[in-house]
Design a protein around this motif. Sequence first.
Motif, PDB file in Angstrom:
ATOM      1  N   UNK A  57       0.837  -1.203   0.000  1.00  0.00           N
ATOM      2  CA  UNK A  57       0.000   0.000   0.000  1.00  0.00           C
ATOM      3  C   UNK A  57       0.870   1.250   0.000  1.00  0.00           C
ATOM      4  N   UNK A  58       1.936   1.234   0.780  1.00  0.00           N
ATOM      5  CA  UNK A  58       2.860   2.374   0.816  1.00  0.00           C
ATOM      6  C   UNK A  58       3.562   2.542  -0.527  1.00  0.00           C
ATOM      7  N   UNK A  59       3.941   1.439  -1.161  1.00  0.00           N
ATOM      8  CA  UNK A  59       4.593   1.527  -2.477  1.00  0.00           C
ATOM      9  C   UNK A  59       3.657   2.174  -3.495  1.00  0.00           C
ATOM     10  N   UNK A  74       1.382  14.763   3.423  1.00  0.00           N
ATOM     11  CA  UNK A  74       0.160  15.029   4.193  1.00  0.00           C
ATOM     12  C   UNK A  74      -1.105  14.823   3.370  1.00  0.00           C
ATOM     13  N   UNK A  75      -0.999  14.879   2.062  1.00  0.00           N
ATOM     14  CA  UNK A  75      -2.164  14.719   1.189  1.00  0.00           C
ATOM     15  C   UNK A  75      -2.381  13.283   0.724  1.00  0.00           C
ATOM     16  N   UNK A  79       0.695   6.109   4.914  1.00  0.00           N
ATOM     17  CA  UNK A  79       2.154   6.202   4.976  1.00  0.00           C
ATOM     18  C   UNK A  79       2.756   6.211   3.579  1.00  0.00           C
ATOM     19  N   UNK A  80       3.676   7.159   3.334  1.00  0.00           N
ATOM     20  CA  UNK A  80       4.245   7.279   1.985  1.00  0.00           C
ATOM     21  C   UNK A  80       5.710   7.690   1.991  1.00  0.00           C
ATOM     22  N   UNK A  81       6.436   7.292   3.018  1.00  0.00           N
ATOM     23  CA  UNK A  81       7.881   7.531   3.034  1.00  0.00           C
ATOM     24  C   UNK A  81       8.589   6.283   2.558  1.00  0.00           C
ATOM     25  N   UNK A 103      -6.203  -2.082  -1.162  1.00  0.00           N
ATOM     26  CA  UNK A 103      -7.155  -1.997  -2.272  1.00  0.00           C
ATOM     27  C   UNK A 103      -7.521  -0.539  -2.577  1.00  0.00           C
ATOM     28  N   UNK A 104      -7.689   0.288  -1.533  1.00  0.00           N
ATOM     29  CA  UNK A 104      -7.968   1.723  -1.753  1.00  0.00           C
ATOM     30  C   UNK A 104      -6.784   2.406  -2.437  1.00  0.00           C
ATOM     31  N   UNK A 105      -5.570   2.122  -1.939  1.00  0.00           N
ATOM     32  CA  UNK A 105      -4.373   2.727  -2.537  1.00  0.00           C
ATOM     33  C   UNK A 105      -4.229   2.278  -3.992  1.00  0.00           C
TER      34      UNK A 105
END
Length: 163
Positions: A57-59, A74-75, A79-81, A103-105
């Motif tokens: 999901x983060x990827x 923030x948008x 998690x997106x680091x 699934x949402x990502x």
Amino acid sequence: MSTNGITAGTERAIIEDLLDRNRAALIATARGLSEADARRRLVPSLTTPISLIKHAAAAERIWFQRFWAGLDEADCDGYSRRDEGTFTVGEDESLAEVIAEFERASGRSREIASRFDLDDTKVNPREGEVSMRWTLLAMIQEFARHAGHGDILREQIDASPNA
């Protein structure tokens, strides 16, 4: 023998179908596990069935929300680091919730990717100039590799007398 996927058609349709099939394969490695088994540490790293899905999901967010859509952290919808935190699952997060998050990502990634042609490019600080084609293929590679990790973990869990 049918693979239930797209095996002929446009390049884009085939690539997107293979990516979706690898997303589904990764989810399948954990679906049906108990919450305890989803978190079982069978290797020294943070790799568990649930953490693989959390990482995926983060990827999705890193490549599609941050890189292609240009969103600030923030948008993003989670998690997106680009660090070990992508494998971190909160104690209060269930397997079903983490699957839904992935699934949402993935859905958001599909929407963002649809705005670009396969040959559109952007410069990435780590990779240099990359195309949308490359990004989609890299995600296929990423999720196929992690589905393989998940398959091995699932095999160990299912064979365990504690399962």
